[in-house]
Design an enzyme around this catalytic site. Structure first.
Site, short mmCIF file in Angstrom:
data_model
loop_
_atom_site.label_atom_id
_atom_site.label_comp_id
_atom_site.label_asym_id
_atom_site.label_seq_id
_atom_site.Cartn_x
_atom_site.Cartn_y
_atom_site.Cartn_z
N GLU A 47 -9.46 -6.40 2.66
CA GLU A 47 -9.24 -6.84 4.05
C GLU A 47 -8.13 -5.96 4.66
O GLU A 47 -7.17 -5.59 3.97
CB GLU A 47 -8.75 -8.30 4.03
CG GLU A 47 -8.30 -8.87 5.36
CD GLU A 47 -7.59 -10.23 5.21
OE1 GLU A 47 -6.86 -10.44 4.21
OE2 GLU A 47 -7.76 -11.07 6.10
N ASN A 107 -10.36 -9.82 13.01
CA ASN A 107 -10.15 -9.35 11.65
C ASN A 107 -11.57 -9.08 11.11
O ASN A 107 -12.32 -10.01 10.86
CB ASN A 107 -9.43 -10.45 10.85
CG ASN A 107 -9.00 -9.99 9.49
OD1 ASN A 107 -9.55 -9.05 8.93
ND2 ASN A 107 -8.02 -10.68 8.91
N LYS A 124 -13.96 -12.18 10.64
CA LYS A 124 -13.46 -13.29 9.81
C LYS A 124 -13.55 -14.63 10.53
O LYS A 124 -13.04 -14.79 11.65
CB LYS A 124 -12.00 -12.98 9.44
CG LYS A 124 -11.35 -13.97 8.49
CD LYS A 124 -9.96 -13.44 8.09
CE LYS A 124 -9.22 -14.34 7.14
NZ LYS A 124 -7.93 -13.77 6.72
N GLU A 143 -1.79 -15.16 11.53
CA GLU A 143 -3.15 -14.68 11.83
C GLU A 143 -3.71 -15.33 13.09
O GLU A 143 -4.44 -14.70 13.86
CB GLU A 143 -4.09 -14.92 10.65
CG GLU A 143 -3.91 -13.90 9.55
CD GLU A 143 -5.06 -13.90 8.56
OE1 GLU A 143 -6.21 -13.67 8.94
OE2 GLU A 143 -4.79 -14.15 7.37
N CYS A 169 -11.18 -12.69 2.93
CA CYS A 169 -10.02 -13.42 2.41
C CYS A 169 -10.15 -14.94 2.42
O CYS A 169 -10.80 -15.52 1.57
CB CYS A 169 -8.76 -12.96 3.12
SG CYS A 169 -7.29 -13.47 2.19
N ASN A 194 -5.85 -10.24 1.39
CA ASN A 194 -4.39 -10.02 1.35
C ASN A 194 -3.81 -11.41 1.13
O ASN A 194 -3.75 -12.20 2.07
CB ASN A 194 -3.84 -9.54 2.69
CG ASN A 194 -4.18 -8.10 3.02
OD1 ASN A 194 -3.34 -7.21 2.98
ND2 ASN A 194 -5.42 -7.86 3.39
N1 CDV Z 1 -5.32 -13.15 4.50
C1 CDV Z 1 -5.59 -14.43 4.18
O1 CDV Z 1 -6.54 -15.02 4.69
N2 CDV Z 1 -4.74 -15.01 3.28
C2 CDV Z 1 -4.86 -16.39 2.90
C3 CDV Z 1 -3.52 -16.96 2.51
C4 CDV Z 1 -2.67 -17.15 3.71
C5 CDV Z 1 -3.64 -18.28 1.78
C6 CDV Z 1 -5.82 -16.58 1.74
O2 CDV Z 1 -6.65 -17.49 1.82
O3 CDV Z 1 -5.74 -15.88 0.73
#
Ligand code: CDV
Length: 309
Positions: A47, A107, A124, A143, A169, A194
């Protein structure tokens, strides 16, 4: 013809604020060279691969962060990556921050075919965190300030004779997202992430627990939809903040078949036999035979949990 392919995950170590897109793309290309040497035909990057994970920082005027976004893809900085992949006849996927001509921020991730064409663009869906500065937090996760919720829905494309879909993510923690892809016959789910090792007030939640939840989510999603999954981190220390690594490739039985050892730039690979997806899809997870959508209405009509007893 059996559908076997070596798939790679290109984990990227921390990207510092001062690093340029060109420097990051050079690191991505190094991993692509290594992947080519190992026979990889499809490569997965994280990501927001091109920049530091800036949602940890607050700015009053969000336009001050527009420089983290790409207004076109490919662009001058990423074109060499697209060219190299085309030379190697390698498909790939990566995430970046998208600023549309209409001024919308997403994103985003794309799947690129071996001819260098973008064949899928996903935005996303599940944005974690918050939109305003929260003084009581030890770490900000903004975010919801910098991105709009994705408007694409969950998409698949047949690329290199495999049905592929993207999650990004936080999406990996939501079974609905996986099922949306599963209901389209997905055989390879790619996930860039991330994940800060610590980013809220739950101080007792250390990185080990976070890695466990990451693996649990990806293994369960793969098993319950009988699909391969490749989950790839941007990891290590970024601007003084730690993000866990743990990039993995998971088979349709939910087993981890490749895994990163370190927290820096690292390639993981596994041979995937996509015909293996058929077994689960035709037995335990034969959706046509066993699903009960008429009983699942709350899932699409209700957002929050409602306790009525
Ligand atoms: N980049 C993300 O979406 N990170 C989230 C963190 C904040 C929990 C994740 O679900 O990994």
């Amino acid at each position: 013809m059996p559908r076997k392919m070596i798939v790679g995950g290109a984990q990227i170590g921390g990207i510092q604020k001062a690093e340029t897109r060109e420097e990051v793309v050079a690191r991505m290309m190094k991993l692509m060279d290594e992947a080519h040497e190992k026979g990889v035909e499809f490569l997965v990057y994280p990501e927001m691969t091109l920049t530091t994970f800036f949602p940890r920082f607050y700015v009053e005027d969000r336009a001050d962060f527009d420089h983290w976004f790409e207004t076109e893809m490919p662009n001058a900085a990423t074109q060499p990556l697209f060219d190299l992949a085309k030379k190697y006849k390698m498909g790939f996927t990566f995430g970046y921050c998208e600023l549309t001509p209409g001024g919308q921020h997403f994103n985003t991730s794309v799947i690129v075919d071996p001819e260098g064409g973008i064949v899928l663009k996903y935005r996303k869906s599940h944005l974690p965190g918050h939109a305003e500065y929260e003084a009581e937090r030890t770490h900000q996760h903004l975010e919801k300030r910098y991105f709009l919720e994705g408007d694409t829905g969950f998409l698949v494309v047949r690329n290199q004779d495999v049905i592929m879909g993207n999650l990004i993510c936080n999406d990996r923690r939501w079974p609905e997202a996986w099922r949306e892809l599963g209901l389209q016959g997905v055989e390879l789910v790619t996930i860039g992430y991330n994940t800060p090792s610590q980013n809220n007030l739950k101080a007792e939640e250390g990185p080990e627990r976070r890695v466990y939840h990451h693996r649990l989510s990806v293994c369960a999603g793969a098993y319950q939809n009988s699909t391969y999954a490749v989950a790839v981190a941007k990891s290590g220390v970024e601007d003084g903040n730690h993000m866990f690594a743990g990039s993995i490739i998971v088979d349709p039985d939910g087993f981890v078949i490749a895994e990163a050892k370190g927290e820096g730039d690292e390639l993981i690979t596994a041979e995937c036999d996509f015909d293996k997806c058929a077994f689960g899809k035709s037995t335990v997870f034969n959706f046509a035979m066993h699903r009960r959508p008429e009983l699942y209405t709350r899932i699409v009509t209700q957002k929050a949990a409602k306790v009525e007893v």
